[in-house]
Enzyme design. Structure first.
Site, PDB file in Angstrom:
ATOM      1  CE  LYS A  96     -65.351  39.585 -22.817  1.00 56.94           C
ATOM      2  NZ  LYS A  96     -66.767  39.186 -22.895  1.00 56.94           N
TER       3      LYS A  96
ATOM      4  CB  SER B 106     -65.775  41.654 -14.554  1.00 52.07           C
ATOM      5  OG  SER B 106     -65.363  40.894 -15.679  1.00 52.07           O
TER       6      SER B 106
END
Length: 325
Positions: A54, A80
């Protein structure tokens, strides 16, 4: 069909972020090769900045935003865990303020990391609607730009740098197994890999309950509305619905057959990597490994000899491993 995101967007992103991220290594295991009767190349994104792939998309989005608007008020997202960590890190790196909306059931280890990177935390109910509504509210209140976890051109382009690296490291790959959540990483890897080798096959790997194969074979989204989260230990892959940008890419470039894995399969895969490769991966990474070990792999790729698997993250709570009761 025009996908809106081209290979040049990926190469521009890679040029922008490559001085600031890791070029992650390729791992092999003779034991696993013998087990699956293929040569397997594991792309170690669990060793990327912030512990997951990410960081690539978040940093590209933040740096691109800063280029366009140096006086912006900061960024906000919902996550999350892994995208939240990555955006918090990227924002701090770029000197921006950052807010992360986190579901109340997010893993404590990921929540702590987000705080450590300096972001403001806001908790919400653990469902997609609450996450998006809370994020939009904060964006309006603080005048912060929303950087979503996957459905954003700069995020997708940044994740595509994984594919650029992988095809440079192993140019003769025949297939790549990619764990899929909202589809940002899968989309980026597809565009990158197929630009280099058009006949390479990209397989999406999902936790049980996501049911992506129904949508791919129908040629249109088949998820419930409002969307729900998948009940799985792979907390990074709980999003059921792909994005409006990512679904068309996945529909056109990913194989229609999807690898679906149970929590038990994920745990077995994680243990195998821990014991044989000595690498700490999180359950979301275990999804790709579980797909590799499945009977379906033998059926769908009987003649393929060189396969890539994306180890997408390593942010697991070592005090609460999924096989600990």
């Amino acid at each position: 069909m025009s996908l809106g995101i081209e290979y040049r967007h990926l190469t521009e992103a890679y040029e922008r972020i490559s001085p600031h991220i890791h070029k992650t290594p390729i791992y092999t295991s003779s034991y696993i090769d013998e087990l699956v009767e293929k040569k397997v190349y594991f792309k170690g994104e669990h060793l990327q900045k912030t512990g997951s792939f990410k960081a690539r998309g978040a940093l590209n989005a933040v740096l691109s935003l800063k280029e366009k608007n140096p006086e912006n008020s900061g960024v906000v997202t919902h996550s999350s865990g892994n995208h939240g960590q990555a955006l918090a890190w990227a924002a701090r790196y770029a000197g921006m303020k950052c807010t992360v909306v986190v579901p109340s059931n997010a893993p404590a280890v990921k929540v702590a990391a987000i705080k450590d990177y300096g972001a403001d935390l806001v908790f919400c109910e653990p469902n997609p609607t609450s996450r998006q509504e809370t994020c939009a509210k904060i964006s309006a209140e603080k005048n912060q730009t929303i950087i979503p976890p996957y459905d954003h051109q700069d995020v997708i382009a940044g994740q595509g740098s994984i594919g650029i690296e992988l095809m440079e490291q192993v140019p003769d790959l025949e297939a790549i197994l990619v764990p899929i959540s909202g589809g940002g990483m899968t989309s980026g890897i597809c565009i990158a890999a197929k630009a280099v080798k058009p006949d390479i096959k990209i397989f999406a790997c999902e936790p049980k309950g996501k049911d992506l194969e129904y949508s791919l074979k129908a040629g249109k989204p088949m998820w419930p509305d409002p969307p729900k989260f998948v009940d799985t230990i792979a907390d990074g892959l709980r999003v059921q619905r792909l994005g409006t940008l990512t679904f068309p890419v996945v529909l056109e470039l990913v194989e229609k057959e999807v690898f679906t894995t149970s929590d038990d399969d994920i745990i077995k895969a994680m243990k195998l990597v821990y014991q044989r490769m000595k690498q700490v991966i999180e359950p979301s990474s275990g999804v790709g490994v579980a797909a590799l070990l499945s009977d379906k792999m033998k059926i769908l790729t009987p003649d393929m000899k060189k396969v890539g698997v994306i180890l997408c993250g390593g942010n697991t709570d070592i005090e609460h491993l999924p096989w600990m009761k």
